[in-house]
Scaffold this active site. Structure first.
Site, short mmCIF file in Angstrom:
data_model
loop_
_atom_site.label_atom_id
_atom_site.label_comp_id
_atom_site.label_asym_id
_atom_site.label_seq_id
_atom_site.Cartn_x
_atom_site.Cartn_y
_atom_site.Cartn_z
N TYR A 122 38.14 14.32 29.66
CA TYR A 122 39.04 14.18 30.81
C TYR A 122 39.87 12.90 30.69
CZ TYR A 122 40.08 13.05 35.76
OH TYR A 122 40.67 12.69 36.95
P1 NAP Z 1 41.97 19.87 43.28
O1 NAP Z 1 41.76 20.11 44.74
O2 NAP Z 1 41.04 20.54 42.31
O3 NAP Z 1 43.48 20.30 42.95
C1 NAP Z 1 43.93 20.58 41.66
C2 NAP Z 1 45.08 21.55 41.77
O4 NAP Z 1 45.53 21.86 40.43
C3 NAP Z 1 44.71 22.90 42.44
O5 NAP Z 1 45.62 23.19 43.46
C4 NAP Z 1 44.83 23.91 41.32
O6 NAP Z 1 45.34 25.17 41.72
C5 NAP Z 1 45.88 23.23 40.43
N1 NAP Z 1 45.86 23.87 39.12
C6 NAP Z 1 44.79 24.04 38.29
N2 NAP Z 1 45.16 24.78 37.24
C7 NAP Z 1 46.47 25.11 37.41
C8 NAP Z 1 47.40 25.89 36.68
N3 NAP Z 1 47.05 26.51 35.54
N4 NAP Z 1 48.66 26.00 37.16
C9 NAP Z 1 49.03 25.40 38.32
N5 NAP Z 1 48.19 24.66 39.06
C10 NAP Z 1 46.92 24.52 38.62
O7 NAP Z 1 41.91 18.33 42.94
P2 NAP Z 1 42.18 17.07 43.91
O8 NAP Z 1 40.93 16.68 44.56
O9 NAP Z 1 43.40 17.34 44.70
O10 NAP Z 1 42.49 15.95 42.82
C11 NAP Z 1 43.72 15.98 42.11
C12 NAP Z 1 43.56 15.25 40.80
O11 NAP Z 1 43.24 13.88 41.03
C13 NAP Z 1 42.40 15.73 39.92
O12 NAP Z 1 42.72 16.90 39.22
C14 NAP Z 1 42.19 14.54 39.03
O13 NAP Z 1 42.98 14.68 37.88
C15 NAP Z 1 42.70 13.36 39.84
N6 NAP Z 1 41.66 12.36 40.14
C16 NAP Z 1 40.45 12.73 40.68
C17 NAP Z 1 39.48 11.77 40.99
C18 NAP Z 1 38.17 12.16 41.66
O14 NAP Z 1 37.38 11.26 42.03
N7 NAP Z 1 37.91 13.43 41.86
C19 NAP Z 1 39.74 10.43 40.74
C20 NAP Z 1 40.98 10.06 40.20
C21 NAP Z 1 41.92 11.04 39.91
P3 NAP Z 1 44.45 26.23 42.55
O15 NAP Z 1 44.42 25.68 43.95
O16 NAP Z 1 45.22 27.50 42.42
O17 NAP Z 1 43.10 26.27 41.90
#
Ligand code: NAP
Length: 212
Positions: free
Chosen positions: A125
């Site tokens: 990641y």
């Molecule tokens: P999330 O709720 O999992 O949102 C990710 C989004 O990406 C979802 O809407 C998903 O679509 C979309 N996606 C996945 N595959 C796709 C595809 N093939 N085409 C178009 N869209 C796609 O994640 P979050 O909580 O909002 O977090 C966002 C990001 O923050 C994470 O992905 C990570 O990189 C980053 N981050 C996370 C943390 C942590 O502590 N978790 C810390 C720092 C940074 P669907 O809704 O259709 O599934």
């Protein structure tokens, strides 16, 4: 400004739509499924169907900025992480460049600068994020790379700390605050061509961004 939000149905992404609309922008959320349209419209955005694993070039037509907040999530293997977090971001950056969209805001993560120092299970990641970040920096787009620490589901409190490298990376930050920072960044020239980390803190968002 017409802003495409990639990952708009995500927990951060939907807040980004709402926050952009509140700031007077015209947000367009790229979603994969028609079931997701209502939530984006309720948040104040328009929608376009698009999938990072397919051709989604149509989603960017007429946009002036892109916010990339998509990710494959913690429950998929390294193959999907590379496909979405790395290659999906790189394809988005290249498409923005091809369509003459100058402004690109990329949601990355703390730890993407030194993936080799991360825990083994996080390395794919962190390397994926680093490669996407480096690709964006190598373009002539006006970029901002935002690297939050651990995300929480608490309500926004508007108080953050921000720095190119935060000395203390402990703590968390509400997804809603991250979304408000992403929306604020779009037109904040002090963040142009910068990469920085954010976590919960004691400074309001606009002051913290002004101090970068
Ligand atoms: P999330 O709720 O999992 O949102 C990710 C989004 O990406 C979802 O809407 C998903 O679509 C979309 N996606 C996945 N595959 C796709 C595809 N093939 N085409 C178009 N869209 C796609 O994640 P979050 O909580 O909002 O977090 C966002 C990001 O923050 C994470 O992905 C990570 O990189 C980053 N981050 C996370 C943390 C942590 O502590 N978790 C810390 C720092 C940074 P669907 O809704 O259709 O599934």
């Amino acid at each position: 400004m017409k802003v495409l939000v990639i990952g708009a149905n995500g927990q951060v992404g939907t807040h980004v739509i709402k926050s952009l609309a509140e700031r007077g922008h015209d947000p367009v959320g790229m979603v994969r499924d028609t079931d997701q349209i209502k939530a984006i419209e309720d948040a104040g955005g328009k929608t376009v169907l698009g999938d990072l694993e397919k051709d989604f070039s149509h989603a960017m037509y007429g946009c002036e900025a892109v916010v990339f907040a998509a990710g494959s999530g913690p429950h998929t293997g390294a193959d999907k992480t590379i496909l979405i977090d790395q290659e999906g971001a790189i394809k988005s950056i290249d498409e923005a460049k091809r369509q003459g969209i100058k402004r690109f805001v990329l949601l990355s993560t703390v730890g993407a600068d030194y993936p080799e120092k991360g825990p083994d299970n996080m390395k794919p990641y962190l390397y994926a994020k680093k490669r996407a970040d480096e690709h964006l920096k190598s373009t002539n787009l006006t970029y901002t790379i935002l690297r939050p620490g651990r995300l929480s589901d608490e309500a926004a409190n508007g108080q953050i700390r921000a720095a190119e490298t935060l000395e203390d990376k402990s703590g968390q930050i509400p997804r809603e605050d991250v979304a408000n920072v992403l929306a604020e960044i779009v037109e904040n020239e002090n963040t142009f061509n910068k990469t920085f980390e954010i976590l919960n803190g004691e400074i309001n968002i606009s002051d913290a961004l002004g101090q970068l």
